[in-house]
Design an enzyme around this catalytic site. Structure first.
Site, PDB file in Angstrom:
ATOM      1  N   VAL A 276      31.339  34.912  31.502  1.00 21.36           N
ATOM      2  CA  VAL A 276      30.382  35.360  32.622  1.00 21.36           C
ATOM      3  C   VAL A 276      29.635  34.165  33.101  1.00 21.36           C
ATOM      4  O   VAL A 276      29.407  33.655  34.013  1.00 21.36           O
ATOM      5  CB  VAL A 276      29.376  36.665  32.436  1.00 21.36           C
ATOM      6  CG1 VAL A 276      28.411  36.565  33.317  1.00 21.36           C
ATOM      7  CG2 VAL A 276      30.455  37.703  32.431  1.00 21.36           C
ATOM      8  N   GLY A 277      28.788  33.524  31.943  1.00 17.36           N
ATOM      9  CA  GLY A 277      27.800  32.598  32.094  1.00 17.36           C
ATOM     10  C   GLY A 277      28.530  31.287  32.768  1.00 17.36           C
ATOM     11  O   GLY A 277      27.944  30.763  33.990  1.00 17.36           O
TER      12      GLY A 277
ATOM     13  N   HIS B 127      44.944  37.097  46.842  1.00 15.05           N
ATOM     14  CA  HIS B 127      44.109  37.669  47.845  1.00 15.05           C
ATOM     15  C   HIS B 127      42.753  36.740  47.933  1.00 15.05           C
ATOM     16  O   HIS B 127      42.199  36.742  49.192  1.00 15.05           O
ATOM     17  CB  HIS B 127      43.992  39.104  47.585  1.00 15.05           C
ATOM     18  CG  HIS B 127      45.047  40.172  47.958  1.00 15.05           C
ATOM     19  ND1 HIS B 127      44.849  41.199  47.771  1.00 15.05           N
ATOM     20  CD2 HIS B 127      46.410  39.705  47.819  1.00 15.05           C
ATOM     21  CE1 HIS B 127      45.989  41.931  47.894  1.00 15.05           C
ATOM     22  NE2 HIS B 127      46.767  41.084  47.896  1.00 15.05           N
TER      23      HIS B 127
ATOM     24  N   ARG C  48      35.430  35.960  23.364  1.00 18.43           N
ATOM     25  CA  ARG C  48      34.908  36.941  22.631  1.00 18.43           C
ATOM     26  C   ARG C  48      35.294  38.625  23.078  1.00 18.43           C
ATOM     27  O   ARG C  48      35.070  39.645  22.497  1.00 18.43           O
ATOM     28  CB  ARG C  48      33.161  37.363  22.470  1.00 18.43           C
ATOM     29  CG  ARG C  48      32.819  35.913  21.686  1.00 18.43           C
ATOM     30  CD  ARG C  48      30.980  36.439  21.763  1.00 18.43           C
ATOM     31  NE  ARG C  48      30.508  35.299  20.881  1.00 18.43           N
ATOM     32  CZ  ARG C  48      29.194  34.916  20.878  1.00 18.43           C
ATOM     33  NH1 ARG C  48      28.529  35.227  21.940  1.00 18.43           N
ATOM     34  NH2 ARG C  48      29.003  33.867  20.031  1.00 18.43           N
TER      35      ARG C  48
ATOM     36  N   HIS D 160      43.838  37.850  54.669  1.00 17.02           N
ATOM     37  CA  HIS D 160      42.956  37.452  53.652  1.00 17.02           C
ATOM     38  C   HIS D 160      41.996  36.347  54.096  1.00 17.02           C
ATOM     39  O   HIS D 160      40.746  36.146  53.573  1.00 17.02           O
ATOM     40  CB  HIS D 160      43.365  37.041  52.193  1.00 17.02           C
ATOM     41  CG  HIS D 160      44.452  38.111  51.579  1.00 17.02           C
ATOM     42  ND1 HIS D 160      43.820  39.302  51.326  1.00 17.02           N
ATOM     43  CD2 HIS D 160      45.682  38.288  51.669  1.00 17.02           C
ATOM     44  CE1 HIS D 160      44.790  40.216  51.114  1.00 17.02           C
ATOM     45  NE2 HIS D 160      46.150  39.650  51.202  1.00 17.02           N
TER      46      HIS D 160
ATOM     47  N   ARG E  36      38.281  36.785  55.410  1.00 22.97           N
ATOM     48  CA  ARG E  36      37.277  37.302  54.463  1.00 22.97           C
ATOM     49  C   ARG E  36      36.821  36.086  53.486  1.00 22.97           C
ATOM     50  O   ARG E  36      35.586  35.974  53.187  1.00 22.97           O
ATOM     51  CB  ARG E  36      37.840  38.526  53.533  1.00 22.97           C
ATOM     52  CG  ARG E  36      38.323  39.611  54.302  1.00 22.97           C
ATOM     53  CD  ARG E  36      39.342  40.437  53.774  1.00 22.97           C
ATOM     54  NE  ARG E  36      39.862  41.442  54.462  1.00 22.97           N
ATOM     55  CZ  ARG E  36      40.866  42.110  54.582  1.00 22.97           C
ATOM     56  NH1 ARG E  36      41.762  41.876  53.452  1.00 22.97           N
ATOM     57  NH2 ARG E  36      41.327  43.240  55.211  1.00 22.97           N
TER      58      ARG E  36
END
Ligand code: RB5
Length: 148
Positions: free
Chosen positions: A69-70, A98, A109, A133, A136
């Site tokens: 995430v980070g 897409h 982890r 696509h 977008r």
């Protein structure tokens, strides 16, 4: 394919495994660190890999931290980057087909090395489908440019 890779201290061991896996498949890998398990800060490596992709030095990027995430949040702050955190192969394929993702991220982890191998296989073997696509993707760029 020319692939930029980066990781923090948590992602170091899995990075080494996947680096070899990609090289064994014939890819050229440019490693932007970290180069040990010593505690460090994931934005450094997210930014370095994002810059390598945007400059054209590398075709795509791969990032690993504890959750993915980070390091992907940091990479996504670079204009033109579409970094996707992924824990399974289906999303890894679809985010290329897409969303024209240019960086794949995952968490050391969260997943094991076998799942990571499946994820990079799907991501680097898939092709952007364009057509419906693209509108977008263009809208995402408009958000980046303050036009939407
Ligand atoms: C480091 O402890 C951890 O926060 C980092 O690897 C990552 O998971 C952040 O998103």
């Amino acid at each position: 394919m020319n692939i930029a890779i980066g990781n923090d201290h948590v992602g170091y061991e899995l990075k080494n495994h996947i680096k070899k896996y990609l090289e064994d498949k014939g890819h050229t890998v440019k490693d932007f660190g970290a180069f040990s398990s010593e505690r460090t800060d994931y934005p450094i490596y997210g930014k370095a890999v994002a810059d390598a992709v945007i400059s054209g030095e590398c075709d795509y990027g791969m990032l690993i931290c504890g959750t993915g995430v980070g390091i992907s949040l940091a990479a996504n702050k670079v204009k033109g980057i579409r970094a996707v955190v992924c824990s399974e192969p289906y999303t890894a394929r679809l985010c290329r087909q897409h969303n024209n993702a240019n960086i794949i991220a995952f968490g050391a982890r969260v997943i094991g090395s076998a799942t990571a191998e499946m994820i990079v296989d799907e991501f680097f073997n898939a092709t952007y489908e364009g057509e419906r696509h693209q509108k977008r993707i263009d809208m995402i760029k408009q958000i980046e440019d303050g036009e939407l």
